[in-house]
Design a protein around this motif. Structure first.
Motif: not given
Length: 498
Positions: A469-498
């Motif tokens: 796909f000539s794209g890029q996939i990366i992962v970062k650790n970021e916060n996520i909100e769920f049920n009024n609570k803040t968690y930390k989790g792995a966030k995968f970024f799939i970047i695809l060119p148009l």
């Protein structure tokens, strides 16, 4: 050995020019030291002012985090070797680039003194005061490697220029000498013959003192060229052999890639079988309950025709559901090597959810999808992107279960920009450890215990995105909100060119 007047003139000219060039090199080096010294002192004074003004407030407030941040930001300047801050009691507060804070270097007077150049570092300290009251000191180590390197480069460059100039001057002086002119045509013909490939060509300019050395030098050059050509042919033969070895290694690497793809496929099929088991469990239980109830009522002679029809309809409904499940998995497997085409990314995600949704539900994982208002079309094979979604979703499911997260969530978002589409998939399982986050896309690297992981799922996902796909996939650790609570989790970024 007697020298001709022409040679004496050439040698005298070259000696005078050598002397002038030597004086020029010395002058350039002295000028370089003067300029660098002035620039260094100006920058050092500026840095002292900046550091003193920046550190006063944090020292008064004992804000160590801010002090650390200031030191780390300042340390990014390439010429700064270390930084250390002590309070007015000489207690070390923060250091960057200095292992032992208990033995702080003594202050030196000149960045270009003999001591500073020997240890390649200029040591100084700056008192930090507020209304004439001492708050402490900041120790600063300025690297003098840049000056040493610049001086070496200046001398080397000047020597090379001088040598080139001397060589060019010598060639020019020799060329314009009368004793070389009459042999210039003969020399040119011989040189052209060598250029055409006749490396056996030699010249004979007579026995005069002016020409005999030129003749010997030229013939020596011709012999060296002939020898070098033979060596090059031998080297070319070795390069061909090396090329064959490299080609063989490339073929082995291709075979390894095929093996990895096969292993990845087997892992996907294994996951699919597991997901089929999840999707079939409830319908099969329902069929069993209906049939057992029907059998019991028949034994008690309580069965009615309507109950048989209702049970039959329910069993047919569940049977159709099981059949549709098989069709979903079969479509994914048989169409894996389809040709490239433009397809909607959300269609690919839905195909992945057809396979893994039951497994997510059975593991009490909430799936939140933020759909895009735009149509997300990319060029590629839809099942390859589906495999990437399956790999990441299964990975998030496994790590959520492994970490015993009470409220489990996976969040999927789509963002379309001018030249790219970004898909993010994030869980709340605590994220990836910083010391291994850069390895998770490596082949055979896994964080799962008891050999439960193969380490090729994320590797194949990255390979698909990069190569297909000539794209890029990366992962970062970021916060996520769920049920009024803040968690930390792995966030995968799939970047695809148009």
């Amino acid at each position: 050995m007697k020298l001709s007047l022409s040679w004496k003139w050439v040698i005298a000219s070259l000696l005078i020019e050598s002397l002038m060039l030597t004086l020029m090199v010395i002058k350039n080096v002295n000028q370089l030291e003067t300029n660098l010294s002035a620039q260094t002192n100006v920058r050092l004074d500026e840095q002292k002012i900046l550091l003193k003004s920046a550190l006063v407030a944090p020292l008064v407030q004992m804000d160590y985090a801010t002090i650390d941040a200031i030191l780390n930001e300042t340390k990014r300047i390439q010429t700064i070797d270390y930084l250390a801050v002590v309070d007015n009691q000489n207690n070390c507060i923060s250091t960057v680039g200095l292992k032992d804070c208990s033995k702080l270097p003594t202050k030196e007077a000149d960045p270009f003194s003999k001591e500073s150049l020997e240890d390649e570092r200029f040591d100084t300290n700056i008192p930090i005061t507020l209304f004439s009251e001492s708050l402490g000191k900041i120790y600063l180590g300025l690297s003098t490697k840049f000056y040493i390197q610049a001086k070496k480069e200046m001398i080397t460059r000047s020597i090379i220029i001088a040598i080139i100039e001397l060589i060019l001057s010598a060639i020019f002086l020799i060329t314009v000498s009368k004793w070389i002119i009459k042999n210039l045509v003969k020399l040119t013909h011989s040189a052209n013959a060598i250029a055409r490939g006749d490396y056996s060509q030699r010249i004979n300019l007579g026995n005069s003192k002016e020409t005999i050395e030129l003749q010997e030098s030229f013939n020596l050059m011709a012999r060296n060229i002939e020898k070098n050509i033979i060596d090059l042919k031998h080297l070319n033969k070795k390069e061909k052999e090396l090329f064959k070895k490299l080609k063989s290694q490339v073929e082995k690497n291709q075979e390894q890639d095929i093996l990895l793809k096969h292993q990845s496929r087997m892992v996907i099929i294994g996951e699919m079988l597991n997901n089929i088991a999840h999707q079939w469990r409830q319908p099969l239980n329902a069929i069993t309950v209906h049939m057992s109830g029907l059998k019991l009522r028949k034994e008690l002679n309580l069965i009615e025709d309507k109950e048989i029809e209702d049970t039959s309809d329910s069993v047919m409904k569940y049977a159709n559901y099981l059949s549709n499940t098989i069709d979903d998995f079969r479509d994914y497997v048989k169409d894996y090597s389809s040709k490239k085409e433009y397809f909607n990314i959300e269609t690919s995600l839905n195909k992945a959810l057809d396979i893994v949704s039951a497994s997510l539900e059975n593991n009490f994982i909430t799936l939140n999808i933020e759909h895009s208002e735009n149509e997300l079309l990319v060029d590629g094979v839809i099942n390859e992107l589906t495999q990437v979604f399956i790999n990441i979703l299964n990975n998030s499911k496994d790590i959520l279960n492994e970490n015993n997260v009470e409220e489990k969530v996976i969040e999927v978002k789509f963002l379309k920009e001018d030249s790219k589409i970004t898909i993010t998939i994030q869980d709340n399982a605590g994220g990836v450890k910083d010391d291994i986050i850069h390895k998770i896309f490596d082949p055979y690297f896994t964080t799962k215990y008891n050999n439960q992981g193969t380490g090729i799922g994320l590797y194949m996902s990255a390979k698909i995105i990069h190569e297909h796909f000539s794209g890029q996939i990366i992962v970062k650790n970021e916060n996520i909100e769920f049920n009024n609570k803040t968690y930390k989790g792995a966030k995968f970024f799939i970047i695809l060119p148009l």
